[in-house]
Design a protein around this motif. Structure first.
Motif: not given
Length: 516
Positions: A62-67
């Motif tokens: 999720a963190a990878v996706a957001i950034y």
């Protein structure tokens, strides 16, 4: 916003950015993976200004996706993974995303919700062992393939995010936040929490909600470590992880606070590295504030107030807790707040009015909803400066400290008197043995509205008569509930707020809408 990730990755490439389950991502890995995914999104046709839905639990992806979405100069739309088909379909119809980043378990709901869209979004998913359905692109492959560099960063004034309100009292609205607004909010939060690269923040709040999301944003800009948990359903396991990781900061909502205080085996000082606790989403009852201070001696407790439309508006300096019981403090750094009447004019201390917020952290408005935008964002009659009308009632004390009274649409009229349910709830929570409480009104053909309450208790010996006597000692007669029911748990939203509306409607053909 993505510039802070690049900076943290350069400053400490081997520093741990995200911990989720067994996954540990360094800042270099988070930066590199989001770069590659951003390039893959561009290769799949995602363009500047396109919306990209992120429908994921609290996992490292999720963190990878957001950034990655930010690096692709697109707009990320975090979606609550607890939403069912109709809720997902509403957001997809409203946002019209170019792509969806999700998990294998949500593929079918996403496909069904996408039916009928003029331009079906590209579907990218993590895998859970079995091969992905035809037409679904594998998240891991796109992250690992490399490729061209992501597009050039956009302007700070461009939209970074559209995040949808819960829609508990009506149609969900898409809150538009620019890069500049998210930068201003996260800078202010990190400043008053004194966040640094040495912090380890535990987040068991959904990243799909503002309070949870800003744990990620503030941690990345500070170079801190974020420990993600999907929820607080297994508190012993979560606390063991917190001890193992040396957690220094932990955001709470009242339901998590109540759970911690009910754990009789939890000893003071159980988290030796803990530096601070925060609370937002809903006010903490004063009894819970005192309980947390006993359970975590020497830890700074920040009572805060915020809402989706500006992330955060006020906080109370922990040094003021003893003198300002029940207060959420003053405006966060770099912003202003005021309590105003129906004409937008500031009211004197002690007078109840609506809170308005001014500053660089305000939303741009509601996505494709000019009427709602015009109602929420209005000029200050004195200065003409744009300000956010929160719909929340507050009063200030003589020194300007804010005290939350309740939502405008929460207020009840009982026996001709105005009642703020929160005051009744605070009185109930002050009774030893009460873990959680909610007060609500139900319609009555004779009296108009009758006040009721529901509680969760840790003491099985407590009865309704005991609690009614306690309320009678602490509250005026018109604020004493007619009845109190005992429950194993109270209905809550995914962000941890008690859903007062459901209790108000239970057992009545037409319940009184009292909000959350």
């Amino acid at each position: 916003m993505e510039a802070f990730l690049r900076h943290s990755a350069r400053a400490a490439p081997d520093g741990i950015a995200v911990v989720a389950g067994e996954t540990r991502l360094s800042y270099a890995e988070l930066d590199g993976r989001s770069d590659r995914l951003a390039a893959a999104l561009a290769a799949q046709g995602v363009r500047r200004g396109d919306r990209v839905v992120v429908l994921m639990e609290n996992i490292a992806e999720a963190a990878v996706a957001i950034y990655a979405v930010l690096k692709a100069s697109a707009i990320f739309c975090p979606v609550n993974p607890q939403l069912k088909g109709a809720g997902i379909a509403f957001i997809l119809r409203d946002a019209r995303p170019a792509a969806i980043l999700t998990q294998a378990r949500f593929i079918e709901p996403c496909r069904q919700a996408s039916d009928g869209l003029a331009a079906p979004p590209v579907l990218i998913s993590t895998q859970a062992g079995a091969p992905l359905p035809e037409g679904v692109l594998p998240f891991a492959r796109l992250v690992g393939e490399g490729g061209e560099k992501p597009p050039e960063a956009g302007d700070d004034g461009e939209l970074a995010m559209i995040i949808y309100t819960s829609g508990s009292t009506g149609r969900p609205k898409g809150v538009m936040m620019s890069h500049a607004a998210m930068d201003a909010a996260s800078a202010s939060i990190a400043l008053y929490l004194q966040n640094s690269a040495s912090d380890v923040v535990l987040c068991a709040l959904p990243l799909a909600f503002t309070y949870g999301l800003y744990q990620l944003v503030a941690s990345v800009r500070s170079g801190a470590r974020l420990v993600l948990e999907k929820n607080f359903a297994f508190p012993h396991a979560v606390l063991e992880k917190a001890r193992a990781e040396g957690v220094t900061g932990m955001p709470l909502v009242p339901t998590i606070a109540a759970l911690l205080l009910s754990m009789k085996e939890l000893e003071p000082g159980a988290l030796p590295a803990l530096r601070y606790l925060t609370n937002a989403a809903a006010p903490l009852p004063p009894a819970h504030v005192e309980g947390l201070r006993r359970l975590f001696p020497g830890v700074r407790l920040y009572c805060m107030y915020g809402l989706t439309e500006c992330a955060r508006a006020a906080y109370l300096d922990p040094a003021e807790l003893d003198k300002r019981t029940g207060s959420v403090g003053k405006a966060i750094p770099g912003t202003e707040v005021a309590v105003v009447d129906e004409h937008g004019v500031a009211v004197p201390p002690g007078t109840v009015g609506e809170l308005v917020v001014r500053g660089p952290h305000l939303m741009r408005g509601y996505w494709e909803n000019p009427e709602a935008t015009a109602a929420a964002l209005r000029p200050d009659p004195a200065s003409g400066q744009r300000q956010l009308h929160t719909g929340d009632l507050f009063r200030t004390d003589a020194d300007g400290f804010l005290h939350f009274v309740g939502r405008k649409d929460d207020m009840l009229k009982v026996r001709g008197e105005k009642v703020a349910p929160r005051e009744v709830e605070a009185a109930l929570c002050a009774c030893p043995g009460v873990v959680e409480a909610v007060a609500f009104g139900r319609p009555d053909p004779v009296q108009g509205t009758i006040l009721h309450a529901a509680v969760v208790v840790s003491d099985p010996g407590l009865g309704e008569r005991d609690l009614l006597r306690h309320c009678a000692r602490a509250l005026p007669d018109f604020m004493v509930p007619k009845s109190i029911e005992f429950r194993d748990d109270l209905p809550k939203t995914a962000s941890g707020k008690i859903t007062r509306r459901l209790l108000a409607e239970a057992g009545a053909e037409a319940g009184t809408e009292t909000g959350e």
